[in-house]
Design an enzyme around this catalytic site. Sequence first.
Site, PDB file in Angstrom:
ATOM      1  N   ASN A 147      -0.190   4.241  -0.493  1.00  0.00           N
ATOM      2  CA  ASN A 147      -1.010   5.337   0.028  1.00  0.00           C
ATOM      3  C   ASN A 147      -0.965   6.588  -0.848  1.00  0.00           C
ATOM      4  O   ASN A 147      -1.125   7.712  -0.356  1.00  0.00           O
ATOM      5  CB  ASN A 147      -0.612   5.676   1.473  1.00  0.00           C
ATOM      6  CG  ASN A 147      -1.603   5.116   2.477  1.00  0.00           C
ATOM      7  OD1 ASN A 147      -2.808   5.194   2.272  1.00  0.00           O
ATOM      8  ND2 ASN A 147      -1.106   4.541   3.552  1.00  0.00           N
TER       9      ASN A 147
ATOM     10  N   HIS B  44      -9.577  -2.683   0.910  1.00  0.00           N
ATOM     11  CA  HIS B  44      -8.612  -2.888  -0.164  1.00  0.00           C
ATOM     12  C   HIS B  44      -8.934  -4.212  -0.860  1.00  0.00           C
ATOM     13  O   HIS B  44      -9.656  -5.047  -0.335  1.00  0.00           O
ATOM     14  CB  HIS B  44      -7.185  -2.976   0.383  1.00  0.00           C
ATOM     15  CG  HIS B  44      -6.659  -1.685   0.916  1.00  0.00           C
ATOM     16  ND1 HIS B  44      -5.709  -0.930   0.257  1.00  0.00           N
ATOM     17  CD2 HIS B  44      -6.928  -1.016   2.069  1.00  0.00           C
ATOM     18  CE1 HIS B  44      -5.422   0.141   0.963  1.00  0.00           C
ATOM     19  NE2 HIS B  44      -6.148   0.116   2.069  1.00  0.00           N
TER      20      HIS B  44
ATOM     21  N   ASP C  59       0.861  -1.181   0.000  1.00  0.00           N
ATOM     22  CA  ASP C  59       0.000   0.000   0.000  1.00  0.00           C
ATOM     23  C   ASP C  59       0.900   1.235   0.000  1.00  0.00           C
ATOM     24  O   ASP C  59       1.492   1.576   1.012  1.00  0.00           O
ATOM     25  CB  ASP C  59      -0.892  -0.039   1.246  1.00  0.00           C
ATOM     26  CG  ASP C  59      -1.797   1.175   1.359  1.00  0.00           C
ATOM     27  OD1 ASP C  59      -1.710   2.075   0.506  1.00  0.00           O
ATOM     28  OD2 ASP C  59      -2.591   1.223   2.326  1.00  0.00           O
TER      29      ASP C  59
END
Length: 371
Positions: free
Chosen positions: A108, A201, A106
């Site tokens: 971000n 996710h 991830d």
Amino acid sequence: MNELAHVPNFESFWSFSRSKPGYSGVATFCKRDYTLDAIEGMNCPDFDQEGRIIMTDHGTFVLFNIYFPNGAAEGRLEYKMGFYRQFQKHCREWRNKGRHVIVLGDFNTAHKEIDQYSTTVKSGALAEEKLWMDSFVEDGFIDTFRQMHPDESKYSWWDPRTNKRKGNKGWRIDYVFCDADFFSSHVIEAGIMDHQMGSDHCPVYIKIKPLAPLPPHEPAALSSLKMKKLKKQTGLMSFFNKPSASSSIPSTPTPDPEEIFKESPSTESKSSSSKSKPTTSKPLKTTKATAKTITSKYFPAKPKPTLGASTESHAIDVDLTANGKEAEPIIVLDESSNDNSQKNSPTTSKTENKGKRSINSFFQPEKKKQK
């Protein structure tokens, strides 16, 4: 807990937050006998306290399973950008040593406009975050999904607070990157499993060409194969209550796996009659004062809502062959805690503060050889 740590035919590698228990962490599951070594962090105390990186060495390549910080809360954008820059430097060091590098997790950040359902400007879509992604690509790292699907708009995260998944209003913030040479010689497929439910996710993955099996070797010091199976149920953090391990870059490129085991001694940990000491990288010298300084510097009391929470899954599907037969793939998972949460739940807090043990008590002692 034992079932989670000891999946049949796999070994697992874990990293947890030291500065704020229960805040963040990653886990990697690999097919047994295909991991030479595992290291936590990137040899930088300021960024190694949150359990965000676990690196596993698979001979042909090293793999970084990473949960990059979120930058939405006050003071955290500075931390996130510093983390980005330090990790980029770390990757350059590995590449300069002649190693192939895969980075998954991830990030971000939604890199391009096609990676967002809207042009909302907030952390995860800020100019400086996108510019860092540009610089990472300029270093020779390939966004595997975008390289293979240049015009496909597909997302890996949806805001659960506003039920964005129902209308597929998401962001693509989960990636699998690799160096350009590895991409051209090994990568077959890259995809996003946006149909997979169970989290805010969804899994992302790559599939690569078959790899030759590694020669026989001892499990890495951080492997679950070196840890005891407990007789009674206990908290997972207690099971893996180990000190932080700092990364170390080899002084020379890792040779062919066959050469490694002709010259390298066993990595089995040395033990005494009372304790066994795992062979890990030198632990970080972390004191309560250090942790307190890091926490007060980067963790505000009342954070703003953040992007990218809950559990994520990332996978690399590797065709392995052994003795002429196809073996099961390596599967890598990133199971991260909720980065949005600034307070532990009563249940988590109770688990963390009760019955902590040294990691040495969870490692299997080596049997002494008879003289």
